[in-house]
Design a protein around this motif. Structure first.
Motif, PDB file in Angstrom:
ATOM      1  N   PRO A  19       0.684  -1.261  -0.206  1.00 61.05           N
ATOM      2  CA  PRO A  19      -0.159  -0.009  -0.123  1.00 61.05           C
ATOM      3  C   PRO A  19       0.871   1.333  -0.025  1.00 61.05           C
ATOM      4  O   PRO A  19       2.180   1.261  -0.049  1.00 61.05           O
ATOM      5  CB  PRO A  19      -0.720  -0.048   1.367  1.00 61.05           C
ATOM      6  CG  PRO A  19       0.399  -0.828   2.300  1.00 61.05           C
ATOM      7  CD  PRO A  19       0.994  -1.660   1.413  1.00 61.05           C
ATOM      8  N   GLN A  40       6.407  -1.155   4.518  1.00 62.47           N
ATOM      9  CA  GLN A  40       5.820  -2.369   3.910  1.00 62.47           C
ATOM     10  C   GLN A  40       6.398  -3.393   2.644  1.00 62.47           C
ATOM     11  O   GLN A  40       6.837  -4.426   2.774  1.00 62.47           O
ATOM     12  CB  GLN A  40       4.556  -2.149   3.035  1.00 62.47           C
ATOM     13  CG  GLN A  40       3.499  -1.313   4.104  1.00 62.47           C
ATOM     14  CD  GLN A  40       3.299  -2.077   5.430  1.00 62.47           C
ATOM     15  OE1 GLN A  40       3.536  -3.166   5.469  1.00 62.47           O
ATOM     16  NE2 GLN A  40       3.101  -1.280   6.396  1.00 62.47           N
ATOM     17  N   PRO A  89       4.323  -2.222  -6.355  1.00 63.01           N
ATOM     18  CA  PRO A  89       3.971  -1.291  -5.198  1.00 63.01           C
ATOM     19  C   PRO A  89       2.439  -0.649  -5.525  1.00 63.01           C
ATOM     20  O   PRO A  89       2.004  -0.784  -6.477  1.00 63.01           O
ATOM     21  CB  PRO A  89       5.225  -0.238  -5.650  1.00 63.01           C
ATOM     22  CG  PRO A  89       5.849  -0.786  -6.314  1.00 63.01           C
ATOM     23  CD  PRO A  89       5.225  -1.867  -7.110  1.00 63.01           C
ATOM     24  N   ASP A 116      -2.127  -1.413 -11.302  1.00 68.09           N
ATOM     25  CA  ASP A 116      -3.114  -1.103 -10.357  1.00 68.09           C
ATOM     26  C   ASP A 116      -3.745  -2.650  -9.706  1.00 68.09           C
ATOM     27  O   ASP A 116      -3.103  -3.505 -10.312  1.00 68.09           O
ATOM     28  CB  ASP A 116      -4.321  -0.253 -10.893  1.00 68.09           C
ATOM     29  CG  ASP A 116      -5.049  -0.729 -12.147  1.00 68.09           C
ATOM     30  OD1 ASP A 116      -4.523  -1.968 -12.650  1.00 68.09           O
ATOM     31  OD2 ASP A 116      -5.433  -0.246 -13.031  1.00 68.09           O
ATOM     32  N   THR A 140      -0.336  -6.338   1.772  1.00 70.73           N
ATOM     33  CA  THR A 140      -0.824  -5.335   3.016  1.00 70.73           C
ATOM     34  C   THR A 140      -1.728  -4.302   2.153  1.00 70.73           C
ATOM     35  O   THR A 140      -1.365  -3.841   1.104  1.00 70.73           O
ATOM     36  CB  THR A 140       0.378  -4.882   3.475  1.00 70.73           C
ATOM     37  OG1 THR A 140       1.174  -5.747   4.080  1.00 70.73           O
ATOM     38  CG2 THR A 140       0.308  -3.707   4.543  1.00 70.73           C
ATOM     39  N   GLY A 141      -2.939  -4.105   2.720  1.00 77.39           N
ATOM     40  CA  GLY A 141      -3.789  -2.992   2.194  1.00 77.39           C
ATOM     41  C   GLY A 141      -4.792  -3.251   2.819  1.00 77.39           C
ATOM     42  O   GLY A 141      -5.333  -3.757   3.942  1.00 77.39           O
ATOM     43  N   GLU A 156      -2.119  -8.764   5.683  1.00 83.08           N
ATOM     44  CA  GLU A 156      -1.911  -7.506   6.479  1.00 83.08           C
ATOM     45  C   GLU A 156      -2.897  -6.553   6.287  1.00 83.08           C
ATOM     46  O   GLU A 156      -2.792  -5.963   5.187  1.00 83.08           O
ATOM     47  CB  GLU A 156      -0.427  -7.033   6.607  1.00 83.08           C
ATOM     48  CG  GLU A 156       0.519  -7.997   6.951  1.00 83.08           C
ATOM     49  CD  GLU A 156       0.564  -8.663   8.247  1.00 83.08           C
ATOM     50  OE1 GLU A 156      -0.007  -8.087   9.121  1.00 83.08           O
ATOM     51  OE2 GLU A 156       1.418  -9.508   8.524  1.00 83.08           O
ATOM     52  N   GLY A 181      -7.408  -1.990  10.265  1.00 81.72           N
ATOM     53  CA  GLY A 181      -7.598  -2.014  11.864  1.00 81.72           C
ATOM     54  C   GLY A 181      -8.582  -0.940  12.585  1.00 81.72           C
ATOM     55  O   GLY A 181      -8.981   0.219  11.627  1.00 81.72           O
ATOM     56  N   CYS A 213      -2.649   1.353   9.797  1.00 80.26           N
ATOM     57  CA  CYS A 213      -3.537   0.483  10.089  1.00 80.26           C
ATOM     58  C   CYS A 213      -3.480   0.325  11.633  1.00 80.26           C
ATOM     59  O   CYS A 213      -4.750  -0.155  12.248  1.00 80.26           O
ATOM     60  CB  CYS A 213      -3.017  -0.819   9.191  1.00 80.26           C
ATOM     61  SG  CYS A 213      -1.364  -1.021   9.509  1.00 80.26           S
ATOM     62  N   PHE A 226      -9.110   5.917   8.425  1.00 81.27           N
ATOM     63  CA  PHE A 226      -7.871   6.114   7.761  1.00 81.27           C
ATOM     64  C   PHE A 226      -7.657   7.746   7.597  1.00 81.27           C
ATOM     65  O   PHE A 226      -7.312   8.201   6.366  1.00 81.27           O
ATOM     66  CB  PHE A 226      -7.626   5.489   6.358  1.00 81.27           C
ATOM     67  CG  PHE A 226      -6.442   4.584   6.389  1.00 81.27           C
ATOM     68  CD1 PHE A 226      -6.337   3.671   7.516  1.00 81.27           C
ATOM     69  CD2 PHE A 226      -5.551   4.558   5.210  1.00 81.27           C
ATOM     70  CE1 PHE A 226      -5.133   2.892   7.418  1.00 81.27           C
ATOM     71  CE2 PHE A 226      -4.588   3.832   5.328  1.00 81.27           C
ATOM     72  CZ  PHE A 226      -4.256   3.099   6.238  1.00 81.27           C
ATOM     73  N   SER A 278      -8.113  -8.302  10.484  1.00 73.16           N
ATOM     74  CA  SER A 278      -6.953  -7.494  10.240  1.00 73.16           C
ATOM     75  C   SER A 278      -5.911  -8.563   9.697  1.00 73.16           C
ATOM     76  O   SER A 278      -4.944  -8.088   9.303  1.00 73.16           O
ATOM     77  CB  SER A 278      -6.669  -6.950  11.691  1.00 73.16           C
ATOM     78  OG  SER A 278      -7.458  -6.033  12.002  1.00 73.16           O
TER      79      SER A 278
END
Ligand SMILES: NC(=O)c1ccc[n+]([C@@H]2O[C@H](COP(=O)([O-])OP(=O)(O)OC[C@H]3O[C@@H](n4cnc5c(N)ncnc54)[C@H](O)[C@@H]3O)[C@@H](O)[C@H]2O)c1
Length: 474
Positions: free
Chosen positions: A146, A153, A172, A203, A223-224, A246, A249, A279, A381, A450
């Motif tokens: 992310p 990350q 990325p 994307d 992760t995202g 990941e 949260g 997160c 966020f 999560s």
């Protein structure tokens, strides 16, 4: 940085198979700061093929050789830290000080942690006198990252995967791709063999989905958002590849009556850090009723004293949100908080005074928030904090666990027994108490929605390994 529109495949910078330009927007001024390319299936296939071809050799490359390359990477990373700080500051809006100390610092901290963990890691361990347990690399790994802590990350995935003996394709975030391109230059300079590390920009619906569904990818480490985590899991199902997640949260920060004096203001600052785009941010503050009014006064003052300014400025301010989409989402959630009946204590919708351009949001605090409200349930966020009172330990444990998320929860109390008791009852991968941070190599990851992975140190290396039992070894 000279390879903005290229991908790093098989040790070379290569042009995309089909041109597909994508503008990167500087969130501090809403101007285009770079143009990259988004990849297509042919680019994804080329990167995966390069990683596959390199796998056999890399898997059996001696640990000392892998270690030397990882140490070289740390050297390059440190030498080019300022370039990295500027790339991240521009692409995702981290102010100078945060970009240098924490955004870049997180990468070097984890790199050092992996070097120590790798040094001591036992890949082969005797199970009995005659049986051996071997830990072997899972294969070709797709790493999807992310925009909010880009280097944190990327390092948390690339380095342990390579230490484990896997080969990788990194994708990325297209919102903040400059740091990923620069990191690929670092990998090239460090001298990793061709094909061991590859990077394709793209994307989610494009390269992200292609990697997740790819028959020649053995594992996706992602992760995202929980939203994308579910899509990736579905896309990966047909090939039954391993998926390590990941995700988001909605951290609870439990402040008991005997907490240190500034626990509430610390909690608010922590929530607003990185403009609330973490997160593990403590976004739901629960305060024992006898300290509630004091805590409310503290967080109001903290929010009002939190300066918001462009990322290019030095200082302790917070920067903009990363994008127009994120700005709109945060504004919408603040408005929902008001509409659904929460009390706005500080901040609110709109930009802070004097900032008419850039995706800047006001540090915002709500009280009188109830569990049915959207702002209580959803990950915002952004720099938005909800503060609620509680009366008993049992009640606050229930409130803290009343979320589909389970990443980081926080406890503030001077009572050691209570701290331990409550920590055991919280359903989250991490519990941070009394503001004491985690050690290098500590496992980072979540329960429930999560995620299911653990990153950092030896736990992070284990993620990328298969376990093989061999009988009759001796
Ligand atoms: N638990 C953690 O370790 C952790 C750390 C940082 C951020 N996050 C979470 O990340 C989210 C914010 O990041 P974001 O907005 O970049 O998230 P995102 O899910 O939109 O995007 C993350 C990455 O996934 C890619 N992606 C999006 N859709 C995809 C799909 N269908 N298939 C494959 N790839 C896809 C994106 O291109 C990007 O590279 C927040 O929810 C935050 O909580 C979690």
């Amino acid at each position: 940085m000279s390879n903005l529109k290229n991908f790093y495949i098989n040790g070379q910078w290569v042009a995309p198979a089909v041109a597909n330009d994508f503008d990167v927007i500087n969130p501090s001024n809403e101007e285009v700061c770079a143009t990259i390319s988004l990849g297509s299936q042919a680019d994804t296939d080329a990167a995966v093929a390069a990683a596959r071809a390199a796998f056999e050799d890399w898997a059996f490359t001696p640990k000392a050789e892998k270690m030397a390359l990882i140490k070289k990477l740390l050297e390059v990373y440190n030498a080019r830290a300022e370039e990295m700080a500027q790339a991240m500051s521009m692409e995702m809006g981290a102010p100078q000080k945060l970009a240098r100390a924490q955004q870049v610092g997180a990468g070097s901290w984890h790199l050092e942690g992996f070097i120590k963990a790798f040094e001591n890691f036992e890949f082969d361990t005797p199970f009995t006198d005659t049986e051996m347990t071997l830990r072997e690399p899972i294969g070709v790994c797709a790493l999807i990252t992310p925009w909010n802590w880009p280097m944190n990350q990327i390092v948390l995935k690339v380095v342990p995967a390579l230490a484990a003996g896997c080969t990788v394709v990194l994708k990325p975030s297209e919102i903040a791709p400059l740091s990923g391109i620069l990191f690929s230059e670092f990998m090239d300079e460090a001298g990793f063999p061709a094909g061991v590390y590859n990077m394709v920009n793209g994307d989610g619906p494009g390269v992200g989905s292609q990697l997740s569904a790819h028959p020649d990818v053995d594992m996706v480490s992602f992760t995202g958002s929980s939203r994308a985590g579910k899509l990736i899991t579905k896309a990966a199902a047909d090939t039954l590849k391993r998926v390590s997640l990941e995700l988001g949260g909605k951290g609870a920060n439990i402040i008991f009556a005997d907490a240190r004096d500034n626990a509430a203001s610390d909690g608010a600052m922590r929530c607003f850090r990185n403009t609330g785009q973490s997160c593990n941010a403590p976004t739901r503050m629960f305060v024992e009723r006898s300290r509630y009014d004091e805590a409310v006064a503290q967080v109001k003052e903290t929010a009002e004293n939190t300066k918001v300014a462009p990322a290019s400025e030095d200082g302790n301010h917070i920067g903009p949100l990363v994008s127009e989409a994120q700005f709109d989402k945060v504004q919408d959630l603040i408005q929902k908080g008001i509409d659904e009946g929460a009390t706005l204590l500080a901040g609110g919708v709109g930009r802070p005074d004097g900032l008419n351009r850039g995706f800047f949001a006001k540090p915002t605090v709500f009280t009188d928030v109830t569990p049915d409200m959207t702002i209580y349930k959803e990950e915002i966020f952004g720099p938005v904090l909800c503060v609620m009172p509680f009366d008993s330990e049992a009640e606050v444990i229930e409130m803290a666990n009343d979320t589909p998320y389970g990443l980081t929860n926080y406890i503030q109390t001077e009572d050691t027994e209570k701290r331990r008791r409550v920590a055991r009852r919280l359903r989250s991968g991490m519990v941070e108490t009394n503001g004491s941070g985690f050690a290098q190599g500590s496992p980072f990851g979540g329960y429930k929605q999560s995620g299911n992975g653990r990153e950092g140190g030896a736990f992070g290396i284990e993620e990328f390994l298969e376990v093989k039992a061999v009988s009759g070894w001796n």
